[in-house]
Write a protein that holds these residues in place. Structure first.
Motif, PDB file in Angstrom:
ATOM      1  N   ALA A 188      85.074  30.185  46.564  1.00 29.28           N
ATOM      2  CA  ALA A 188      85.023  30.543  45.144  1.00 29.28           C
ATOM      3  C   ALA A 188      85.705  31.888  44.911  1.00 29.28           C
ATOM      4  N   ARG A 189      85.452  32.857  45.787  1.00 29.70           N
ATOM      5  CA  ARG A 189      86.074  34.171  45.649  1.00 29.70           C
ATOM      6  C   ARG A 189      87.588  34.062  45.801  1.00 29.70           C
ATOM      7  N   ASN A 190      88.039  33.317  46.803  1.00 27.59           N
ATOM      8  CA  ASN A 190      89.479  33.148  47.011  1.00 27.59           C
ATOM      9  C   ASN A 190      90.136  32.413  45.845  1.00 27.59           C
ATOM     10  N   ALA A 191      89.438  31.441  45.284  1.00 24.65           N
ATOM     11  CA  ALA A 191      89.968  30.720  44.124  1.00 24.65           C
ATOM     12  C   ALA A 191      90.111  31.657  42.933  1.00 24.65           C
ATOM     13  N   LEU A 192      89.122  32.518  42.714  1.00 25.75           N
ATOM     14  CA  LEU A 192      89.200  33.482  41.618  1.00 25.75           C
ATOM     15  C   LEU A 192      90.357  34.451  41.832  1.00 25.75           C
TER      16      LEU A 192
ATOM     17  N   ILE B  35      95.685  36.337  40.367  1.00 24.50           N
ATOM     18  CA  ILE B  35      97.062  36.699  40.746  1.00 24.50           C
ATOM     19  C   ILE B  35      98.059  35.826  39.993  1.00 24.50           C
ATOM     20  N   ALA B  36      97.775  34.528  39.910  1.00 22.14           N
ATOM     21  CA  ALA B  36      98.658  33.624  39.170  1.00 22.14           C
ATOM     22  C   ALA B  36      98.710  34.012  37.695  1.00 22.14           C
TER      23      ALA B  36
ATOM     24  N   ALA C 189      98.206  33.637  25.013  1.00 19.28           N
ATOM     25  CA  ALA C 189      97.819  32.290  24.573  1.00 19.28           C
ATOM     26  C   ALA C 189      97.919  31.301  25.732  1.00 19.28           C
ATOM     27  N   ALA C 190      98.954  31.430  26.551  1.00 21.57           N
ATOM     28  CA  ALA C 190      99.120  30.546  27.708  1.00 21.57           C
ATOM     29  C   ALA C 190      97.986  30.750  28.706  1.00 21.57           C
ATOM     30  N   ILE C 191      97.627  31.983  28.955  1.00 25.38           N
ATOM     31  CA  ILE C 191      96.529  32.272  29.898  1.00 25.38           C
ATOM     32  C   ILE C 191      95.204  31.750  29.348  1.00 25.38           C
ATOM     33  N   ALA C 192      94.988  31.881  28.055  1.00 24.68           N
ATOM     34  CA  ALA C 192      93.752  31.357  27.458  1.00 24.68           C
ATOM     35  C   ALA C 192      93.650  29.853  27.665  1.00 24.68           C
ATOM     36  N   SER C 193      94.765  29.138  27.494  1.00 23.30           N
ATOM     37  CA  SER C 193      94.721  27.688  27.693  1.00 23.30           C
ATOM     38  C   SER C 193      94.542  27.343  29.177  1.00 23.30           C
ATOM     39  N   LEU C 194      95.110  28.147  30.073  1.00 25.50           N
ATOM     40  CA  LEU C 194      94.927  27.911  31.514  1.00 25.50           C
ATOM     41  C   LEU C 194      93.479  28.155  31.937  1.00 25.50           C
ATOM     42  N   LEU C 195      92.885  29.196  31.388  1.00 21.83           N
ATOM     43  CA  LEU C 195      91.480  29.464  31.697  1.00 21.83           C
ATOM     44  C   LEU C 195      90.587  28.338  31.185  1.00 21.83           C
ATOM     45  N   TYR C 196      90.946  27.782  30.040  1.00 23.03           N
ATOM     46  CA  TYR C 196      90.226  26.618  29.528  1.00 23.03           C
ATOM     47  C   TYR C 196      90.307  25.468  30.534  1.00 23.03           C
ATOM     48  N   ASP C 197      91.511  25.207  31.043  1.00 25.18           N
ATOM     49  CA  ASP C 197      91.686  24.125  32.016  1.00 25.18           C
ATOM     50  C   ASP C 197      90.828  24.347  33.255  1.00 25.18           C
ATOM     51  N   ALA C 198      90.924  25.551  33.819  1.00 27.19           N
ATOM     52  CA  ALA C 198      90.169  25.859  35.034  1.00 27.19           C
ATOM     53  C   ALA C 198      88.664  25.778  34.772  1.00 27.19           C
ATOM     54  N   PHE C 199      88.227  26.333  33.647  1.00 24.61           N
ATOM     55  CA  PHE C 199      86.798  26.301  33.306  1.00 24.61           C
ATOM     56  C   PHE C 199      86.316  24.864  33.130  1.00 24.61           C
TER      57      PHE C 199
ATOM     58  N   ARG D  79      78.225  17.323  40.123  1.00 23.28           N
ATOM     59  CA  ARG D  79      77.793  17.745  41.455  1.00 23.28           C
ATOM     60  C   ARG D  79      78.722  17.243  42.564  1.00 23.28           C
ATOM     61  N   LEU D  80      80.014  17.250  42.251  1.00 23.10           N
ATOM     62  CA  LEU D  80      81.001  16.895  43.261  1.00 23.10           C
ATOM     63  C   LEU D  80      81.255  18.114  44.151  1.00 23.10           C
ATOM     64  N   GLU D  81      81.670  17.850  45.366  1.00 23.94           N
ATOM     65  CA  GLU D  81      81.875  18.913  46.343  1.00 23.94           C
ATOM     66  C   GLU D  81      83.117  19.738  46.002  1.00 23.94           C
ATOM     67  N   VAL D  82      82.952  21.051  46.073  1.00 23.92           N
ATOM     68  CA  VAL D  82      84.064  21.974  45.872  1.00 23.92           C
ATOM     69  C   VAL D  82      84.541  22.403  47.250  1.00 23.92           C
ATOM     70  N   ASP D  83      85.791  22.083  47.542  1.00 19.62           N
ATOM     71  CA  ASP D  83      86.355  22.427  48.839  1.00 19.62           C
ATOM     72  C   ASP D  83      87.791  22.898  48.668  1.00 19.62           C
ATOM     73  N   VAL D  84      88.514  22.993  49.755  1.00 16.54           N
ATOM     74  CA  VAL D  84      89.895  23.478  49.703  1.00 16.54           C
ATOM     75  C   VAL D  84      90.767  22.564  48.848  1.00 16.54           C
ATOM     76  N   THR D  85      90.541  21.264  48.888  1.00 15.62           N
ATOM     77  CA  THR D  85      91.357  20.351  48.078  1.00 15.62           C
ATOM     78  C   THR D  85      91.100  20.556  46.583  1.00 15.62           C
ATOM     79  N   PHE D  86      89.875  20.956  46.244  1.00 13.68           N
ATOM     80  CA  PHE D  86      89.550  21.255  44.853  1.00 13.68           C
ATOM     81  C   PHE D  86      90.371  22.447  44.368  1.00 13.68           C
ATOM     82  N   ILE D  87      90.441  23.478  45.188  1.00 17.32           N
ATOM     83  CA  ILE D  87      91.216  24.661  44.826  1.00 17.32           C
ATOM     84  C   ILE D  87      92.686  24.304  44.681  1.00 17.32           C
TER      85      ILE D  87
END
Length: 179
Positions: free
Chosen positions: A9-13, A18-19, A38-48, A58-66
């Motif tokens: 989770a920390r590495n994903a953040l 950075i991106a 505006a682009a970053i706001a829409s990207l944060l929406y996607d990630a959130f 309750r799906l598993e969060v792993d490296v493939t998720f990131i």
């Protein structure tokens, strides 16, 4: 394990931060900082949205998720840039003087990029659904995250980023015309 999960989770953040900084710099130089925000706001929406979906289901969060989240950010920013590029082209041709002019430019740009955005996402969705059906179980979470992210990504690039920019630019236009 919980320790590995926290590290992921920390590495994903860090990766998203950075991106985001890179995207803000690029879009600010190429277009304008309001489009970058505006682009970053829409990207944060996607990630959130993807994180929320995985939390609820309750799906598993792993490296493939990131990897899926970063892929979605890439697709979404590409879609957003195409829309903003069209807006910029129309802004050069027609200098908007009122909010209605600006609104017309954004709507025209969205109409012109809509089919391209939908076709691009549908092509990838077909592949992702095929991976879900016929792919190995090790990439199921990746495929699910990609599917959800693609659908929210096209929505956010077309309907969130452009509208945030329109509202922000519209306020600036009204302030400039009042002076």
């Amino acid at each position: 394990s919980p320790t590995v999960g926290k590290e992921l989770a920390r590495n994903a953040l860090y990766a998203v931060a950075i991106a985001s900084i890179g995207i803000i710099i690029y879009v600010s130089i190429r277009f304008e900082y309001k489009m970058a925000i505006a682009a970053i706001a829409s990207l944060l929406y996607d990630a959130f949205f993807i994180v929320t979906f995985f939390s609820i289901t309750r799906l598993e969060v792993d490296v493939t998720f990131i990897a899926a989240v970063l892929t979605i950010i890439g697709y979404s920013i590409n879609d957003t840039i195409v829309t903003f590029d069209r807006i910029r082209e129309h802004m050069k041709k027609r200098k908007p003087k009122t909010f209605a002019d600006l609104n017309h430019i954004v709507n025209l740009s969205l109409q012109q990029t809509f089919t391209r955005s939908i076709n691009t996402v549908l092509t990838v969705v077909i592949v992702v659904v095929t991976l879900l059906i016929f792919g190995a179980s090790s990439i199921t979470n990746f495929s699910i995250a990609l599917l959800v992210g693609l659908l929210t990504g096209v929505y956010s690039s077309l309907y969130i980023a452009a509208q945030i920019w329109l509202a922000w630019k519209g306020k600036e236009l009204k302030k400039d015309s009042a002076q």
